[in-house]
Motif scaffolding. Sequence first.
Motif, PDB file in Angstrom:
ATOM      1  N   LEU A  13       0.826  -1.208   0.000  1.00  9.88           N
ATOM      2  CA  LEU A  13       0.000   0.000   0.000  1.00  9.88           C
ATOM      3  C   LEU A  13       0.859   1.257   0.000  1.00  9.88           C
ATOM      4  CD1 LEU A  13      -2.635  -0.912   2.763  1.00  9.88           C
ATOM      5  CD2 LEU A  13      -2.978  -1.014   0.282  1.00  9.88           C
ATOM      6  N   TRP A  40       1.240   4.729   1.740  1.00  8.89           N
ATOM      7  CA  TRP A  40       0.752   5.090   3.068  1.00  8.89           C
ATOM      8  C   TRP A  40       1.335   6.401   3.563  1.00  8.89           C
ATOM      9  CZ3 TRP A  40      -3.408   2.971   4.720  1.00  8.89           C
ATOM     10  CH2 TRP A  40      -3.819   3.156   6.043  1.00  8.89           C
ATOM     11  N   ASN A  48      -6.802   3.091  -2.572  1.00 15.50           N
ATOM     12  CA  ASN A  48      -5.504   3.507  -2.065  1.00 15.50           C
ATOM     13  C   ASN A  48      -4.600   4.003  -3.194  1.00 15.50           C
ATOM     14  OD1 ASN A  48      -2.455   2.228  -1.552  1.00 15.50           O
ATOM     15  ND2 ASN A  48      -3.282   3.325   0.219  1.00 15.50           N
ATOM     16  N   PHE A 101      -5.742   7.731   3.564  1.00 13.77           N
ATOM     17  CA  PHE A 101      -6.911   7.047   4.108  1.00 13.77           C
ATOM     18  C   PHE A 101      -7.500   7.912   5.210  1.00 13.77           C
ATOM     19  CE2 PHE A 101      -9.275   4.402   7.024  1.00 13.77           C
ATOM     20  CZ  PHE A 101     -10.073   3.677   6.154  1.00 13.77           C
TER      21      PHE A 101
END
Length: 330
Positions: free
Chosen positions: A14, A16, A152, A160
């Motif tokens: 992901l 992030w 994502n 997020f």
Amino acid sequence: MNIMELENTVYPPLKWVGGKRKIVEIIYSSISNIHSPFTYYEPFFGGGAIYFLLYSKGFIKNAHLNDVVPQVVNFYKVISNIDSRNELKKEATKIERRFNKLNIEPESRKEAYIKLRENFNDNWERFTLNDQSASEQKELSTRLATQFLALNKIGFNGMFRVNSKGRFNIPMGSAVKKKLFDERNFDLAGEALSKATFTCDDYSNVKPFKGVVNKNNLIFLDPPYIPNSKTAYFTDYSVEGFNKESHEKLSENFSKLISNKNNNVILTNNFNKLSIELFVEKNRNNKRLHAYKFNITKTISAKNSGRGNTEELMVSTFPIEHAMLKKFNF
């Protein structure tokens, strides 16, 4: 040599905000101070860059991972199972093709993104009711993980965030072609997660904070950061939030954690007055404590002003030597 470029290194699947890819070399350099393989604890997992690196280098014997965001935990649990991971890859490939075909039609792509986002939120509400059969629940879990991955990568800066109702509300990112996953790395990440115990809970309920840990361990703490300015906000990805009182509570728990001489602990945060007060000054009598500051370039932020060079704090119960670190005397 860049540690993350070494053969067989596992990368986070992901994108992030606050991810630790940029400091993996610092953490890697500290491992010589710990007998390995060790039991690894990460109560604020997020993107998991540190875990994936240490696992792929063979330093981890057992791992206990935790994140308070259930949508994130569901994603990781799905890809840790080879059957559900393969189903996810198949469906994610379809989404990737569909959105990349809309690359030259920004408005159509935006409409498709909003539809995907709302469908994800509706599915999540259904999922939390847990009123389906076991097979239906498993199928829905995989669909949610697939949609989560797409949001994502296609959403703005990989961020997020949920609103007060728990609904994901990040807008679409740039209308360019996106690759949702690298198959080889995705499988390696899933395999790494299959070897770990994953929970979705408040960090304070994770084993190290309950006094239940193996002697040979590494505990990595990467909580939501304390903001550097009065105009910034204490933020978190969960509905509950992580405010000043939360950091004060973490400070108390951190002091108890490092008082156990068996614990090897690393904590990161912004380098500012409050973080120094809570995690350094408060523990000045603990001779095991080492504090460092280092510069890091942030490339993911909701605002351009949030990017660029910034100073961060690293606190550990053992010395760490790395060119990026400057010892902070207290």
